[in-house]
Motif scaffolding. Structure first.
Motif, PDB file in Angstrom:
ATOM      1  N   GLN A   5       0.830  -1.197   0.000  1.00 39.42           N
ATOM      2  CA  GLN A   5       0.000   0.000   0.000  1.00 39.42           C
ATOM      3  C   GLN A   5       0.871   1.256   0.000  1.00 39.42           C
ATOM      4  O   GLN A   5       0.612   2.207  -0.713  1.00 39.42           O
ATOM      5  CB  GLN A   5      -0.932   0.004   1.214  1.00 39.42           C
ATOM      6  CG  GLN A   5      -1.881   1.209   1.217  1.00 39.42           C
ATOM      7  CD  GLN A   5      -2.842   1.168   2.392  1.00 39.42           C
ATOM      8  OE1 GLN A   5      -2.838   0.227   3.166  1.00 39.42           O
ATOM      9  NE2 GLN A   5      -3.659   2.193   2.498  1.00 39.42           N
ATOM     10  N   GLU A   8       2.294   1.849  -3.451  1.00 38.36           N
ATOM     11  CA  GLU A   8       1.313   2.431  -4.371  1.00 38.36           C
ATOM     12  C   GLU A   8       1.142   3.922  -4.091  1.00 38.36           C
ATOM     13  O   GLU A   8       1.041   4.730  -5.011  1.00 38.36           O
ATOM     14  CB  GLU A   8      -0.027   1.704  -4.233  1.00 38.36           C
ATOM     15  CG  GLU A   8      -0.016   0.301  -4.796  1.00 38.36           C
ATOM     16  CD  GLU A   8      -1.337  -0.405  -4.595  1.00 38.36           C
ATOM     17  OE1 GLU A   8      -2.305   0.289  -4.184  1.00 38.36           O
ATOM     18  OE2 GLU A   8      -1.399  -1.619  -4.828  1.00 38.36           O
ATOM     19  N   GLU A   9       1.089   4.288  -2.834  1.00 41.58           N
ATOM     20  CA  GLU A   9       0.938   5.691  -2.478  1.00 41.58           C
ATOM     21  C   GLU A   9       2.138   6.505  -2.948  1.00 41.58           C
ATOM     22  O   GLU A   9       2.008   7.635  -3.391  1.00 41.58           O
ATOM     23  CB  GLU A   9       0.771   5.834  -0.964  1.00 41.58           C
ATOM     24  CG  GLU A   9      -0.572   5.353  -0.451  1.00 41.58           C
ATOM     25  CD  GLU A   9      -0.681   5.469   1.061  1.00 41.58           C
ATOM     26  OE1 GLU A   9       0.354   5.764   1.699  1.00 41.58           O
ATOM     27  OE2 GLU A   9      -1.793   5.278   1.591  1.00 41.58           O
ATOM     28  N   GLN A  12       1.725   7.611  -6.537  1.00 44.30           N
ATOM     29  CA  GLN A  12       0.560   8.409  -6.932  1.00 44.30           C
ATOM     30  C   GLN A  12       0.988   9.723  -7.576  1.00 44.30           C
ATOM     31  O   GLN A  12       1.957  10.353  -7.154  1.00 44.30           O
ATOM     32  CB  GLN A  12      -0.318   8.711  -5.706  1.00 44.30           C
ATOM     33  CG  GLN A  12      -1.151   7.540  -5.244  1.00 44.30           C
ATOM     34  CD  GLN A  12      -2.056   7.898  -4.078  1.00 44.30           C
ATOM     35  OE1 GLN A  12      -2.566   7.028  -3.401  1.00 44.30           O
ATOM     36  NE2 GLN A  12      -2.268   9.197  -3.839  1.00 44.30           N
ATOM     37  N   THR A  13       0.239  10.123  -8.591  1.00 51.65           N
ATOM     38  CA  THR A  13       0.518  11.400  -9.256  1.00 51.65           C
ATOM     39  C   THR A  13      -0.584  12.430  -8.998  1.00 51.65           C
ATOM     40  O   THR A  13      -0.499  13.556  -9.470  1.00 51.65           O
ATOM     41  CB  THR A  13       0.656  11.206 -10.779  1.00 51.65           C
ATOM     42  OG1 THR A  13      -0.571  10.691 -11.317  1.00 51.65           O
ATOM     43  CG2 THR A  13       1.794  10.243 -11.094  1.00 51.65           C
ATOM     44  N   ALA A  15      -3.009  14.134  -5.847  1.00 47.31           N
ATOM     45  CA  ALA A  15      -3.303  14.292  -4.422  1.00 47.31           C
ATOM     46  C   ALA A  15      -4.687  14.912  -4.283  1.00 47.31           C
ATOM     47  O   ALA A  15      -4.969  15.952  -4.886  1.00 47.31           O
ATOM     48  CB  ALA A  15      -2.262  15.189  -3.759  1.00 47.31           C
ATOM     49  N   SER A  16      -5.555  14.294  -3.512  1.00 41.77           N
ATOM     50  CA  SER A  16      -6.950  14.733  -3.436  1.00 41.77           C
ATOM     51  C   SER A  16      -7.105  16.165  -2.930  1.00 41.77           C
ATOM     52  O   SER A  16      -8.038  16.873  -3.308  1.00 41.77           O
ATOM     53  CB  SER A  16      -7.750  13.772  -2.542  1.00 41.77           C
ATOM     54  OG  SER A  16      -7.215  13.758  -1.223  1.00 41.77           O
ATOM     55  N   THR A  21      -3.452  18.822  -9.395  1.00 43.65           N
ATOM     56  CA  THR A  21      -2.742  17.624  -9.845  1.00 43.65           C
ATOM     57  C   THR A  21      -3.641  16.723 -10.685  1.00 43.65           C
ATOM     58  O   THR A  21      -3.144  15.923 -11.486  1.00 43.65           O
ATOM     59  CB  THR A  21      -2.192  16.811  -8.654  1.00 43.65           C
ATOM     60  OG1 THR A  21      -3.272  16.414  -7.791  1.00 43.65           O
ATOM     61  CG2 THR A  21      -1.188  17.645  -7.867  1.00 43.65           C
ATOM     62  N   THR A  28       2.130   8.135 -16.877  1.00 37.29           N
ATOM     63  CA  THR A  28       2.811   7.222 -15.951  1.00 37.29           C
ATOM     64  C   THR A  28       3.376   5.989 -16.651  1.00 37.29           C
ATOM     65  O   THR A  28       3.982   5.138 -16.010  1.00 37.29           O
ATOM     66  CB  THR A  28       1.832   6.758 -14.852  1.00 37.29           C
ATOM     67  OG1 THR A  28       0.697   6.122 -15.468  1.00 37.29           O
ATOM     68  CG2 THR A  28       1.360   7.941 -14.018  1.00 37.29           C
TER      69      THR A  28
END
Length: 242
Positions: A5, A8-9, A12-13, A15-16, A21, A28
């Motif tokens: 996990q 995977e983080e 990430q490209t 960000a909420s 972004t 990717t």
């Protein structure tokens, strides 16, 4: 279970809590099409469609940034004088007035940083060997500070701003891109970026008003200028330039 996990983080490209972004996504999967897309290339300008750069284009052991300006070195002596820049813009199809204005802008802003000494020259020459010193801010960072070409960054231009067509930019998207690249208080960089991309748009836009990724890539290594000059000469003849 925690390690995958975290991995995977880390990749990430988006960000909420940073909506920008998601508005400006980046590719990717570049490595599946282009080896080491993050590696700055010294003499070639590749992308995912041209992994070896421009076919048949001779780099002459110059950096990609040096190749970009070499078109204007009419006598190939490594130094660009104002009259050579003027002639270069004429060969690209610009009229006398526009060519003169561009000549002034280019040499007033770029000559001194490239000089081999601290003393300014009344002839405003641009030394190609030192052209990396004339690199301005608020750009796409596709050239690094030594004049090498970073393939990932040209891909990011179109990933972030090519919303209408993935491999082309409209005039509106071009404006949005130059606005987004502005560094704070970098007024010179803001203006230089607008002018440079505006000139490129004028000479390379297609019939639908789009600027293609291929034209942009070939602008970076200078081969586009050679092509445009040949097309212009064929259409108008050496004595009939507009």
């Amino acid at each position: 279970m925690g390690e995958p996990q975290r991995s995977e983080e880390a990749m990430q490209t988006i960000a909420s809590k940073a909506p920008i972004t998601a508005i400006r996504p980046i590719k990717t999967d570049l490595e599946s099409k282009l080896p080491k897309p993050y590696l700055a290339r010294a003499v070639a300008a590749p992308d995912t469609d041209n992994v070896n750069g421009t076919w048949s284009h001779k780099h002459n052991n110059m950096s990609v940034l040096q190749q970009h300006v070499a078109f204007f070195d009419q006598n190939a002596d490594g130094i660009i004088y104002p009259y050579e820049t003027f002639k270069g813009f004429r060969n690209l199809g610009f009229n006398v007035f526009a060519s003169f204005i561009f000549m002034i802008l280019v040499h007033v802003t770029m000559s001194y940083p490239t000089l081999p000494s601290w003393f300014p020259s009344p002839f405003f020459p641009i030394y190609i060997e030192n052209i990396h010193k004339a690199k301005h801010g608020s750009d796409t960072a596709t050239y690094d500070t030594e004049g090498r070409f970073v393939p990932a960054n040209i891909e990011n231009i179109f990933s972030k701003y090519g919303h209408t067509k993935p491999d082309k930019l409209s005039l509106k998207e071009l404006w949005q891109m130059t606005q987004a690249n502005r560094n704070v208080f970098d007024f010179f960089g803001w203006a230089a970026s607008k002018i440079e991309w505006g000139v490129l748009y004028m000479i390379a836009k297609d019939d639908e008003g789009f600027l293609s990724k291929e034209s942009v890539r070939r602008c970076f290594d200078g081969s586009l200028f050679e092509y445009v000059a040949k097309v212009h000469k064929a259409r108008n003849g050496p004595k009939k330039m507009a």
